[in-house]
Design a protein around this motif. Structure first.
Motif, mmCIF file in Angstrom:
data_model
loop_
_atom_site.group_PDB
_atom_site.id
_atom_site.type_symbol
_atom_site.label_atom_id
_atom_site.label_comp_id
_atom_site.label_asym_id
_atom_site.label_seq_id
_atom_site.Cartn_x
_atom_site.Cartn_y
_atom_site.Cartn_z
ATOM 1 N N UNK A 38 -5.425 19.678 -5.021
ATOM 2 C CA UNK A 38 -6.245 19.550 -5.881
ATOM 3 C C UNK A 38 -6.519 18.168 -6.199
ATOM 4 N N UNK A 39 -8.039 17.659 -6.367
ATOM 5 C CA UNK A 39 -8.350 16.516 -6.300
ATOM 6 C C UNK A 39 -9.312 16.555 -7.826
ATOM 7 N N UNK A 40 -8.778 15.711 -8.587
ATOM 8 C CA UNK A 40 -9.550 15.282 -9.823
ATOM 9 C C UNK A 40 -10.358 13.851 -9.977
ATOM 10 N N UNK A 41 -11.643 13.764 -10.461
ATOM 11 C CA UNK A 41 -12.197 12.848 -10.406
ATOM 12 C C UNK A 41 -13.877 12.940 -10.880
ATOM 13 N N UNK A 42 -14.390 11.966 -11.056
ATOM 14 C CA UNK A 42 -15.849 11.960 -11.177
ATOM 15 C C UNK A 42 -16.728 11.422 -10.240
ATOM 16 N N UNK A 43 -16.327 10.789 -9.206
ATOM 17 C CA UNK A 43 -17.271 10.244 -8.002
ATOM 18 C C UNK A 43 -17.197 11.456 -7.110
ATOM 19 N N UNK A 44 -18.116 12.165 -6.885
ATOM 20 C CA UNK A 44 -18.195 13.411 -6.188
ATOM 21 C C UNK A 44 -18.012 12.894 -4.500
ATOM 22 N N UNK A 45 -18.655 11.901 -4.136
ATOM 23 C CA UNK A 45 -18.773 11.618 -2.876
ATOM 24 C C UNK A 45 -17.143 11.157 -2.527
ATOM 25 N N UNK A 46 -16.405 10.435 -3.038
ATOM 26 C CA UNK A 46 -15.077 9.869 -2.984
ATOM 27 C C UNK A 46 -14.050 11.222 -3.216
ATOM 28 N N UNK A 47 -14.528 12.158 -3.984
ATOM 29 C CA UNK A 47 -13.618 13.308 -4.195
ATOM 30 C C UNK A 47 -13.817 14.125 -2.633
ATOM 31 N N UNK A 48 -14.840 14.341 -2.077
ATOM 32 C CA UNK A 48 -15.056 14.961 -1.038
ATOM 33 C C UNK A 48 -14.434 14.357 0.445
ATOM 34 N N UNK A 49 -14.555 12.977 0.184
ATOM 35 C CA UNK A 49 -14.002 11.936 1.178
ATOM 36 C C UNK A 49 -12.370 12.411 1.046
ATOM 37 N N UNK A 50 -11.785 12.424 0.020
ATOM 38 C CA UNK A 50 -10.468 12.522 -0.165
ATOM 39 C C UNK A 50 -10.098 13.989 0.291
ATOM 40 N N UNK A 51 -10.723 14.929 -0.152
ATOM 41 C CA UNK A 51 -10.405 16.240 0.297
ATOM 42 C C UNK A 51 -10.590 16.633 1.828
ATOM 43 N N UNK A 52 -11.418 15.806 2.488
ATOM 44 C CA UNK A 52 -11.469 15.988 3.732
ATOM 45 C C UNK A 52 -10.036 15.407 4.682
ATOM 46 N N UNK A 53 -9.486 14.475 3.797
ATOM 47 C CA UNK A 53 -8.263 14.035 4.409
ATOM 48 C C UNK A 53 -7.262 14.459 4.270
ATOM 49 N N UNK A 54 -7.132 15.325 3.263
ATOM 50 C CA UNK A 54 -5.678 16.048 2.937
ATOM 51 C C UNK A 54 -5.514 17.163 3.662
ATOM 52 N N UNK A 55 -4.202 17.292 4.209
ATOM 53 C CA UNK A 55 -4.202 18.213 5.301
ATOM 54 C C UNK A 55 -3.535 19.576 4.373
ATOM 55 N N UNK A 56 -4.290 20.581 4.008
ATOM 56 C CA UNK A 56 -4.137 21.511 3.319
ATOM 57 C C UNK A 56 -5.094 22.593 3.683
ATOM 58 N N UNK A 57 -4.858 23.794 3.587
ATOM 59 C CA UNK A 57 -5.878 25.067 3.760
ATOM 60 C C UNK A 57 -7.134 25.126 2.801
ATOM 61 N N UNK A 58 -6.792 24.453 1.847
ATOM 62 C CA UNK A 58 -7.719 24.906 0.576
ATOM 63 C C UNK A 58 -7.517 23.451 -0.376
ATOM 64 N N UNK A 59 -8.650 22.601 -0.931
ATOM 65 C CA UNK A 59 -8.570 21.644 -1.891
ATOM 66 C C UNK A 59 -9.602 22.110 -2.704
ATOM 67 N N UNK A 60 -9.109 22.354 -4.039
ATOM 68 C CA UNK A 60 -9.915 22.245 -5.282
ATOM 69 C C UNK A 60 -10.415 20.850 -5.792
ATOM 70 N N UNK A 61 -11.728 20.892 -6.208
ATOM 71 C CA UNK A 61 -12.198 19.626 -6.896
ATOM 72 C C UNK A 61 -12.369 19.920 -8.319
ATOM 73 N N UNK A 62 -11.748 19.366 -9.095
ATOM 74 C CA UNK A 62 -11.838 19.536 -10.440
ATOM 75 C C UNK A 62 -11.393 20.743 -11.047
ATOM 76 N N UNK A 63 -11.420 21.844 -10.488
ATOM 77 C CA UNK A 63 -11.319 23.057 -11.219
ATOM 78 C C UNK A 63 -10.700 23.974 -9.925
#
Length: 103
Positions: A38-63
């Motif tokens: 799970x990635x929580x934040x307000x900067x969508x571009x940064x959240x997507x960048x972080x999510x792409x680097x996390x080694x996980x089958x699914x990454x939820x953004x804010x919800x």
């Protein structure tokens, strides 16, 4: 901490401090499991960048959303294969190529 290294199924929230985004990603990836994140934040571009680097089958953004078209499955020791979506159906398919010229 073991709570940050194991797959715990239940209402558990582990909060670990970090100084940089790179350190946060390193902490998230420092486990033999990778089912969901799970990635929580307000900067969508940064959240997507972080999510792409996390080694996980699914990454939820804010919800914690669910989409039956999105494949579900883990990385590392969190399982092989995928369920749902096209990727889930492909596990039941045998693909064959037939090549040649015909007159």
């Amino acid at each position: 901490m073991s709570v940050a290294q194991q797959e715990i199924f239940g209402p558990v929230l582990a909060i670990l401090p970090y100084d940089t985004v790179d350190e946060a990603v390193a902490i998230a990836n420092d486990t033999v499991y990778g089912l969901g994140a799970h990635v929580q934040g307000t900067d969508r571009a940064l959240m997507r960048s972080v999510a792409s680097r996390i080694q996980s089958g699914q990454v939820h953004l804010n919800y914690p959303a669910w989409d039956p078209q999105a494949p579900f499955g883990g990385y590392k020791q969190s399982g092989n294969g995928r369920e749902y979506g096209v990727e889930g159906m492909e596990e039941y398919m045998e693909i064959k190529s037939i090549l040649g010229y015909y007159d």
